[in-house]
Design a protein around this motif. Structure first.
Motif, PDB file in Angstrom:
ATOM      1  N   ALA A   1      34.537 -34.167  46.513  1.00 52.60           N
ATOM      2  CA  ALA A   1      34.021 -34.624  47.807  1.00 52.60           C
ATOM      3  C   ALA A   1      35.054 -34.332  48.888  1.00 52.60           C
ATOM      4  O   ALA A   1      36.253 -34.235  48.603  1.00 52.60           O
ATOM      5  N   ALA A   2      34.576 -34.195  50.117  1.00 51.44           N
ATOM      6  CA  ALA A   2      35.461 -33.958  51.253  1.00 51.44           C
ATOM      7  C   ALA A   2      34.927 -34.682  52.478  1.00 51.44           C
ATOM      8  O   ALA A   2      33.712 -34.907  52.597  1.00 51.44           O
ATOM      9  N   ILE A   3      35.843 -35.006  53.366  1.00 49.22           N
ATOM     10  CA  ILE A   3      35.469 -35.672  54.615  1.00 49.22           C
ATOM     11  C   ILE A   3      36.294 -35.063  55.741  1.00 49.22           C
ATOM     12  O   ILE A   3      37.481 -34.772  55.574  1.00 49.22           O
ATOM     13  N   ASN A   4      35.651 -34.845  56.874  1.00 47.38           N
ATOM     14  CA  ASN A   4      36.382 -34.176  57.938  1.00 47.38           C
ATOM     15  C   ASN A   4      37.272 -35.161  58.684  1.00 47.38           C
ATOM     16  O   ASN A   4      37.265 -36.374  58.434  1.00 47.38           O
ATOM     17  N   TRP A   5      38.014 -34.667  59.647  1.00 45.79           N
ATOM     18  CA  TRP A   5      39.042 -35.438  60.327  1.00 45.79           C
ATOM     19  C   TRP A   5      38.483 -36.681  61.016  1.00 45.79           C
ATOM     20  O   TRP A   5      39.139 -37.722  61.069  1.00 45.79           O
TER      21      TRP A   5
END
Length: 126
Positions: free
Chosen positions: A48-52
């Protein structure tokens, strides 16, 4: 910068775990964050990834609907809430970060991430 992941452990299938990753050495405000995992004998894979800003998120198909990534920029932490765990989720989980390139860029490729934590073991028993 150092990333410190914690929250791993042993859980039965169907259970939940919550992983956290804290950063030290600099602020994370302009950095995208992600979780990857690596099972024995397998390559590291994206989770999973999440932006700034926390507005954009992406998930691997295998965890979509079960895992939730979130962040707290005030505390420089990123969290992975893992529900409905399966034995195939067993792996060492790593948090990672990278300076954002654009406001919308959010990568799932491990080569794009620069800073890595030491990993935390998650074991799901059947």
């Amino acid at each position: 910068v150092q990333l410190q992941a914690c929250g791993g452990g042993l859980v039965q299938a169907g259970g939940s775990l919550r992983l956290s990753c804290a950063a030290s050495g600099r602020t994370f405000t302009n950095y995208n964050k992600a979780w990857f995992r690596q099972a024995p004998g397998k390559e590291r894979e994206f989770v999973a990834a999440i932006n700034w800003s926390g507005v954009r998120k992406r998930y691997a198909d295998s965890v979509q609907g079960r895992f939730t990534i979130s962040r707290d920029n005030a505390k420089d932490t990123v969290t992975l809430q893992m529900n409905a765990l399966k034995p195939e989720d067993t792996a060492v989980y790593y948090c990672a970060s990278v300076l954002r390139r654009t406001t919308t860029w959010l990568s799932g490729a491990s080569d794009d991430y620069r800073d890595w934590g030491q990993g935390t073991q998650v074991t799901v028993s059947s």
